[in-house]
Design a protein around this motif. Structure first.
Motif: not given
Ligand code: NAD
Length: 288
Positions: A188, A254, A257, A276-281, A283-284
């Motif tokens: 984090t 890291f 990835e 990938y970007f959908t998954r990380t979005r 999380i936000r």
């Protein structure tokens, strides 16, 4: 007004200690606060701005009679400071720290803590890119987490009192073991800082080569990196040297990835990138 300790000593008078002082004063958390910093210049600044009720010229003088002693120096200096003050701590006092790494700090500090003193490590998850005695402010810890990391055999009464202290400074508290703390923080905080340092370094190198204006025209993403990469070099050097295992573990993941995304870009694999970007979005969206 919630007084938790009668006398508190702050060792190291930078961002975290100065913020603790102003938060203590705002909420009446301590009767008297003594402070010490290694450099005479910092001590002079502290006296000039009214940071601490008493600014002492030695750490030993500062901890004398203190019910709570807070080590707020870079993590690489914690052991040496503990060694110096250990024999002078008041029986029954609590010794804590605010270091960003816990396992190594505990290993460095614990051998110097007398049996009569309670050692309760902690880490407030609050900070800015600024450092030094003039960078602190009373609201830094408001609604932020403070992780209490009791060492083996920590006295429960001392742990509870330190928890109440952090609550009185405005924080929420949680208890964690040192290994878990260091892994969570590697993800984090520590690795994101390293990535920011690297990205800003790359841009700076590029500017030298091409004389382009990457810094001048930096957009929001890069600006955020430059803010993080402006953090104190000594503090962050010590974080990586002392949280080696966990940061190397996370950096390994890291880079795997990153290589996968690099390959997807090279191969024009839009589906992989989009997934990938959908998954990380998501999380936000879970954070806010
Ligand atoms: P800072 O650089 O603002 O202040 C550090 C202070 O320690 C300075 O006053 C410096 O003169 C003093 N110091 C350094 N070596 C010393 C020594 N050997 N003896 C006595 N004094 C010494 O740093 P900071 O941001 O307040 O960080 C202090 C601690 O808090 C670090 O352990 C850091 O890991 C931790 N921390 C920092 C942040 C953050 O974001 N800045 C957040 C949470 C925890």
């Amino acid at each position: 007004m919630t007084q938790i300790y009668d006398r508190v000593a702050l060792i190291g008078l930078g961002l975290i200690a100065s913020s603790m002082f102003w938060a203590m004063k705002r909420n009446g958390v301590a009767g008297h606060v003594a402070g010490y910093a290694r450099s005479a210049e910092t001590r002079d600044t502290a006296r000039r701005i009214g940071l601490c009720d008493t600014v002492c010229d030695t750490a030993i003088e500062a901890v004398k009679d203190a019910d709570l002693v807070v080590l707020a120096v870079p993590v690489g200096a914690m052991g040496q400071v503990a060694q110096e003050i250990g024999p002078h701590l008041k029986p029954g006092a609590t010794l804590t720290d605010v270091g960003s790494v816990k396992k190594q700090v505990i290993e460095d500090v614990a051998p110097h803590v007398p049996d009569t003193v309670h050692f309760v490590p902690a880490h407030p998850l609050a900070g800015t890119e600024h450092s030094g005695p003039e960078s602190g402010f009373a609201t830094l810890f408001d609604n932020r987490w403070c992780l209490i990391v009791p060492s083996e055999g920590s006295d429960q009464g001392a742990v509870d009192q330190l928890g109440n202290y952090w609550k009185a400074l405005g924080s929420h508290i949680d208890v964690m073991d040192p290994d878990h703390h260091d892994l969570v923080l590697a993800v984090t905080s520590h690795c994101p800082h390293l990535i920011a340092y690297t990205m800003v370094g790359v841009a700076d190198d590029l500017r030298r080569v091409t004389d382009s204006e990457v810094i001048k025209y930096s957009a929001a993403g890069f600006r955020d990196f430059t803010r993080i990469a402006a953090s104190d070099p000594t503090m962050w050097r010590d974080v990586f040297l002392t949280n080696k295992e966990a940061t190397l573990e996370i950096l390994g993941r890291f880079t795997e990835e990153l290589f996968a995304l690099q390959r997807a870009i090279r191969q024009g694999d839009g589906e992989l990138l989009h997934d990938y970007f959908t998954r990380t979005r998501a999380i936000r969206r879970g954070i806010i």
